[in-house]
Scaffold this motif. Structure first.
Motif, PDB file in Angstrom:
ATOM      1  N   ALA A 183       8.310  -2.745  -8.673  1.00  0.00           N
ATOM      2  CA  ALA A 183       8.176  -1.719  -9.711  1.00  0.00           C
ATOM      3  C   ALA A 183       8.201  -0.322  -9.107  1.00  0.00           C
ATOM      4  CB  ALA A 183       6.875  -1.937 -10.493  1.00  0.00           C
ATOM      5  N   ALA A 184       7.529  -0.126  -7.968  1.00  0.00           N
ATOM      6  CA  ALA A 184       7.501   1.195  -7.340  1.00  0.00           C
ATOM      7  C   ALA A 184       8.897   1.625  -6.901  1.00  0.00           C
ATOM      8  CB  ALA A 184       6.544   1.185  -6.146  1.00  0.00           C
ATOM      9  N   ILE A 185       9.641   0.708  -6.281  1.00  0.00           N
ATOM     10  CA  ILE A 185      11.004   1.045  -5.844  1.00  0.00           C
ATOM     11  C   ILE A 185      11.884   1.350  -7.046  1.00  0.00           C
ATOM     12  CG2 ILE A 185      13.073   0.110  -4.740  1.00  0.00           C
ATOM     13  CD1 ILE A 185      11.198  -1.397  -2.816  1.00  0.00           C
ATOM     14  N   ALA A 186      11.717   0.565  -8.125  1.00  0.00           N
ATOM     15  CA  ALA A 186      12.509   0.806  -9.340  1.00  0.00           C
ATOM     16  C   ALA A 186      12.217   2.185  -9.923  1.00  0.00           C
ATOM     17  CB  ALA A 186      12.212  -0.280 -10.375  1.00  0.00           C
ATOM     18  N   VAL A 187      10.935   2.561  -9.952  1.00  0.00           N
ATOM     19  CA  VAL A 187      10.554   3.880 -10.478  1.00  0.00           C
ATOM     20  C   VAL A 187      11.137   4.994  -9.610  1.00  0.00           C
ATOM     21  CG1 VAL A 187       8.602   5.443 -10.852  1.00  0.00           C
ATOM     22  CG2 VAL A 187       8.474   3.081 -11.658  1.00  0.00           C
ATOM     23  N   MET A 188      11.089   4.814  -8.290  1.00  0.00           N
ATOM     24  CA  MET A 188      11.638   5.829  -7.386  1.00  0.00           C
ATOM     25  C   MET A 188      13.147   5.990  -7.583  1.00  0.00           C
ATOM     26  SD  MET A 188       9.625   4.942  -3.870  1.00  0.00           S
ATOM     27  CE  MET A 188       7.908   4.443  -3.954  1.00  0.00           C
ATOM     28  N   VAL A 189      13.852   4.870  -7.747  1.00  0.00           N
ATOM     29  CA  VAL A 189      15.301   4.930  -7.961  1.00  0.00           C
ATOM     30  C   VAL A 189      15.609   5.642  -9.281  1.00  0.00           C
ATOM     31  CG1 VAL A 189      17.360   3.543  -8.419  1.00  0.00           C
ATOM     32  CG2 VAL A 189      15.811   2.902  -6.561  1.00  0.00           C
ATOM     33  N   LEU A 190      14.857   5.303 -10.337  1.00  0.00           N
ATOM     34  CA  LEU A 190      15.071   5.951 -11.636  1.00  0.00           C
ATOM     35  C   LEU A 190      14.790   7.445 -11.565  1.00  0.00           C
ATOM     36  CD1 LEU A 190      13.522   3.297 -14.067  1.00  0.00           C
ATOM     37  CD2 LEU A 190      15.942   3.895 -13.814  1.00  0.00           C
ATOM     38  N   LEU A 191      13.731   7.813 -10.836  1.00  0.00           N
ATOM     39  CA  LEU A 191      13.415   9.235 -10.685  1.00  0.00           C
ATOM     40  C   LEU A 191      14.526   9.952  -9.925  1.00  0.00           C
ATOM     41  CD1 LEU A 191      11.370  11.572 -11.013  1.00  0.00           C
ATOM     42  CD2 LEU A 191      10.374  10.871  -8.817  1.00  0.00           C
ATOM     43  N   PHE A 192      15.036   9.323  -8.876  1.00  0.00           N
ATOM     44  CA  PHE A 192      16.134   9.920  -8.100  1.00  0.00           C
ATOM     45  C   PHE A 192      17.367  10.129  -8.984  1.00  0.00           C
ATOM     46  CE2 PHE A 192      20.038   9.312  -5.647  1.00  0.00           C
ATOM     47  CZ  PHE A 192      19.915  10.324  -4.707  1.00  0.00           C
ATOM     48  N   LEU A 193      17.717   9.099  -9.775  1.00  0.00           N
ATOM     49  CA  LEU A 193      18.876   9.217 -10.660  1.00  0.00           C
ATOM     50  C   LEU A 193      18.661  10.301 -11.710  1.00  0.00           C
ATOM     51  CD1 LEU A 193      19.759   5.441 -11.182  1.00  0.00           C
ATOM     52  CD2 LEU A 193      20.968   7.113  -9.755  1.00  0.00           C
ATOM     53  N   PHE A 194      17.434  10.386 -12.221  1.00  0.00           N
ATOM     54  CA  PHE A 194      17.113  11.414 -13.216  1.00  0.00           C
ATOM     55  C   PHE A 194      17.287  12.810 -12.628  1.00  0.00           C
ATOM     56  CE2 PHE A 194      13.770  14.311 -14.798  1.00  0.00           C
ATOM     57  CZ  PHE A 194      14.222  14.482 -16.105  1.00  0.00           C
ATOM     58  N   LEU A 195      16.791  13.015 -11.413  1.00  0.00           N
ATOM     59  CA  LEU A 195      16.865  14.340 -10.801  1.00  0.00           C
ATOM     60  C   LEU A 195      18.290  14.706 -10.391  1.00  0.00           C
ATOM     61  CD1 LEU A 195      13.672  14.249  -8.524  1.00  0.00           C
ATOM     62  CD2 LEU A 195      13.964  15.505 -10.663  1.00  0.00           C
ATOM     63  N   ILE A 215       8.151  10.003  -0.082  1.00  0.00           N
ATOM     64  CA  ILE A 215       8.390   8.557  -0.091  1.00  0.00           C
ATOM     65  C   ILE A 215       8.233   7.965   1.312  1.00  0.00           C
ATOM     66  CG2 ILE A 215      10.115   6.763  -0.523  1.00  0.00           C
ATOM     67  CD1 ILE A 215      11.284   8.612  -2.702  1.00  0.00           C
ATOM     68  N   ILE A 216       8.911   8.563   2.273  1.00  0.00           N
ATOM     69  CA  ILE A 216       8.852   8.040   3.639  1.00  0.00           C
ATOM     70  C   ILE A 216       7.443   8.182   4.211  1.00  0.00           C
ATOM     71  CG2 ILE A 216       9.716   8.366   5.996  1.00  0.00           C
ATOM     72  CD1 ILE A 216      12.406   9.153   4.721  1.00  0.00           C
ATOM     73  N   GLY A 217       6.787   9.323   3.929  1.00  0.00           N
ATOM     74  CA  GLY A 217       5.418   9.516   4.390  1.00  0.00           C
ATOM     75  C   GLY A 217       4.469   8.481   3.812  1.00  0.00           C
ATOM     76  N   GLY A 218       4.676   8.120   2.540  1.00  0.00           N
ATOM     77  CA  GLY A 218       3.832   7.104   1.912  1.00  0.00           C
ATOM     78  C   GLY A 218       3.953   5.768   2.615  1.00  0.00           C
ATOM     79  N   ILE A 276       0.840  -1.207   0.000  1.00  0.00           N
ATOM     80  CA  ILE A 276       0.000   0.000   0.000  1.00  0.00           C
ATOM     81  C   ILE A 276       0.872   1.253   0.000  1.00  0.00           C
ATOM     82  CG2 ILE A 276      -1.769   1.283   1.273  1.00  0.00           C
ATOM     83  CD1 ILE A 276      -2.563  -1.446   2.540  1.00  0.00           C
ATOM     84  N   GLY A 277       1.918   1.230   0.824  1.00  0.00           N
ATOM     85  CA  GLY A 277       2.809   2.388   0.912  1.00  0.00           C
ATOM     86  C   GLY A 277       3.514   2.698  -0.401  1.00  0.00           C
ATOM     87  N   SER A 278       3.821   1.663  -1.186  1.00  0.00           N
ATOM     88  CA  SER A 278       4.473   1.877  -2.481  1.00  0.00           C
ATOM     89  C   SER A 278       3.563   2.656  -3.422  1.00  0.00           C
ATOM     90  CB  SER A 278       4.840   0.527  -3.114  1.00  0.00           C
ATOM     91  OG  SER A 278       5.785  -0.163  -2.325  1.00  0.00           O
ATOM     92  N   VAL A 279       2.277   2.306  -3.422  1.00  0.00           N
ATOM     93  CA  VAL A 279       1.311   3.024  -4.266  1.00  0.00           C
ATOM     94  C   VAL A 279       1.154   4.464  -3.785  1.00  0.00           C
ATOM     95  CG1 VAL A 279      -1.096   3.110  -5.042  1.00  0.00           C
ATOM     96  CG2 VAL A 279       0.070   0.905  -4.841  1.00  0.00           C
ATOM     97  N   TYR A 280       0.991   4.637  -2.467  1.00  0.00           N
ATOM     98  CA  TYR A 280       0.845   5.983  -1.910  1.00  0.00           C
ATOM     99  C   TYR A 280       2.068   6.848  -2.222  1.00  0.00           C
ATOM    100  CZ  TYR A 280      -3.182   4.501   0.933  1.00  0.00           C
ATOM    101  OH  TYR A 280      -4.406   4.055   1.350  1.00  0.00           O
ATOM    102  N   ALA A 281       3.254   6.262  -2.113  1.00  0.00           N
ATOM    103  CA  ALA A 281       4.479   7.026  -2.340  1.00  0.00           C
ATOM    104  C   ALA A 281       4.561   7.510  -3.788  1.00  0.00           C
ATOM    105  CB  ALA A 281       5.699   6.180  -1.985  1.00  0.00           C
ATOM    106  N   LEU A 282       4.177   6.658  -4.749  1.00  0.00           N
ATOM    107  CA  LEU A 282       4.204   7.060  -6.156  1.00  0.00           C
ATOM    108  C   LEU A 282       3.247   8.221  -6.420  1.00  0.00           C
ATOM    109  CD1 LEU A 282       4.391   3.683  -8.144  1.00  0.00           C
ATOM    110  CD2 LEU A 282       6.180   5.395  -7.872  1.00  0.00           C
ATOM    111  N   VAL A 283       2.038   8.121  -5.858  1.00  0.00           N
ATOM    112  CA  VAL A 283       1.055   9.196  -6.051  1.00  0.00           C
ATOM    113  C   VAL A 283       1.551  10.484  -5.402  1.00  0.00           C
ATOM    114  CG1 VAL A 283      -1.319   9.937  -5.615  1.00  0.00           C
ATOM    115  CG2 VAL A 283      -0.853   7.554  -6.161  1.00  0.00           C
ATOM    116  N   ALA A 284       2.067  10.371  -4.177  1.00  0.00           N
ATOM    117  CA  ALA A 284       2.536  11.558  -3.456  1.00  0.00           C
ATOM    118  C   ALA A 284       3.748  12.189  -4.134  1.00  0.00           C
ATOM    119  CB  ALA A 284       2.875  11.189  -2.015  1.00  0.00           C
ATOM    120  N   LEU A 285       4.593  11.368  -4.770  1.00  0.00           N
ATOM    121  CA  LEU A 285       5.755  11.909  -5.482  1.00  0.00           C
ATOM    122  C   LEU A 285       5.330  12.849  -6.606  1.00  0.00           C
ATOM    123  CD1 LEU A 285       8.393   9.044  -5.918  1.00  0.00           C
ATOM    124  CD2 LEU A 285       8.749  11.319  -4.943  1.00  0.00           C
TER     125      LEU A 285
END
Length: 287
Positions: free
Chosen positions: A146-158, A240-243, A14-23
């Protein structure tokens, strides 16, 4: 102990989904300081487009998600160009009213096109797996990975690209970014594109274990706002942490307190954390 571990796994899902939306929500707020209430409608559109691509056009799950990310990202760009950009010099309340108007329009559009019925999204990852006494579906494991992978890719992109650095620079000082030659209009459009894409990914991952319907984004976006307030408005680590804090709290609360009150946990957490740290866990600034 097995029940506790099972619920921690569910909380991670659940937290992975929330974190993606909140990001996605916090990216837009960090750049333009707009609380995009229409973000929940983008989440809903992502679910419907993925479902339509799979059911009506026979696309594989991952291809359907890719189409959904592109389409919803472009909807986000249109929102920025046609609605928020013309209102950039208007009083702040106008942005909020416009966002609510977009939310209502997209929900009405979805109900007109796809109807008000609840739909189940098929998934090629519906297998049930038992491991170390835990029972879970491959779809839930897929959500986490998938959520963790997307977060890592977004971090690397930024952090590692010039475009990502431009987004960070604009979030820190828009006028200063403009003075050093950063195209702020292009960065704003790109931010909405990424925000819409993240919403589409989140809904496409979560829909197979939930349902697709016109109002599916309403409660999610309320919780996403709670998350970005908890984490500190505009803070990416905070989102991310809040999610994950909210995901674990809901999962454990539903098990050990009552499932009837799990949706209240987000707002109880909001009151508790802001009472201790009014600026949020990872406050970005004084906005």
């Amino acid at each position: 102990m097995e029940i506790l571990i099972q619920q921690l796994f569910n909380g991670l899902t659940i937290g992975s989904v929330y974190a993606l939306v909140a990001l996605g929500l916090t990216l837009v707020y960090g750049i333009l300081h707009i609380p995009n209430f229409a973000h929940g409608a983008l989440y809903m559109m992502g679910g419907y487009i993925t479902l339509m691509m799979m059911v009506q056009y026979g696309l594989h799950y991952w291809l359907a998600i890719l189409v959904s990310v592109i389409v919803v990202g472009l909807i986000g760009v249109l929102m920025e160009r046609l609605v928020f950009y013309p209102l950039r010099h208007a009083p702040p309340i106008h942005d909020k009213i416009a966002a609510i108007g977009i939310l209502l329009f997209l929900e009405a559009f979805a109900q007109y096109v796809w109807g008000a019925d609840y739909h189940t999204m098929p998934t090629p990852y519906g297998q049930v797996v038992q491991l170390f006494g835990l029972t879970f579906t491959m779809q839930r494991m897929l959500i986490i990975i998938a959520a963790i992978a997307v977060m890592v890719l977004l971090f690397l992109f930024l952090k590692k690209t010039y475009t990502g650095a431009s987004i960070i620079a604009m979030s820190q000082d828009r006028d200063g970014a403009n003075l050093v030659g950063i195209n702020t209009n292009r960065v704003a459009m790109l931010t909405f594109l990424i925000s819409g894409g993240l919403a589409a990914i989140a809904s496409s991952l979560a829909a197979p274990i939930n349902l697709v319907f016109p109002g599916m984004g309403q409660l999610v976006i309320l919780k996403a706002f709670v998350i970005i307030i908890l984490g500190g408005m505009g803070s990416i680590p905070g989102a991310i942490i809040g999610g994950y804090i909210l995901g674990f709290s809901e999962s454990l609360g539903a098990t050990y307190i009552s499932n009837d009150y799990k949706d209240l946990i987000a707002f109880i957490l909001l009151v508790i954390i802001l009472s201790v740290k009014p600026t949020g866990l990872f406050a970005k600034g004084g906005h």
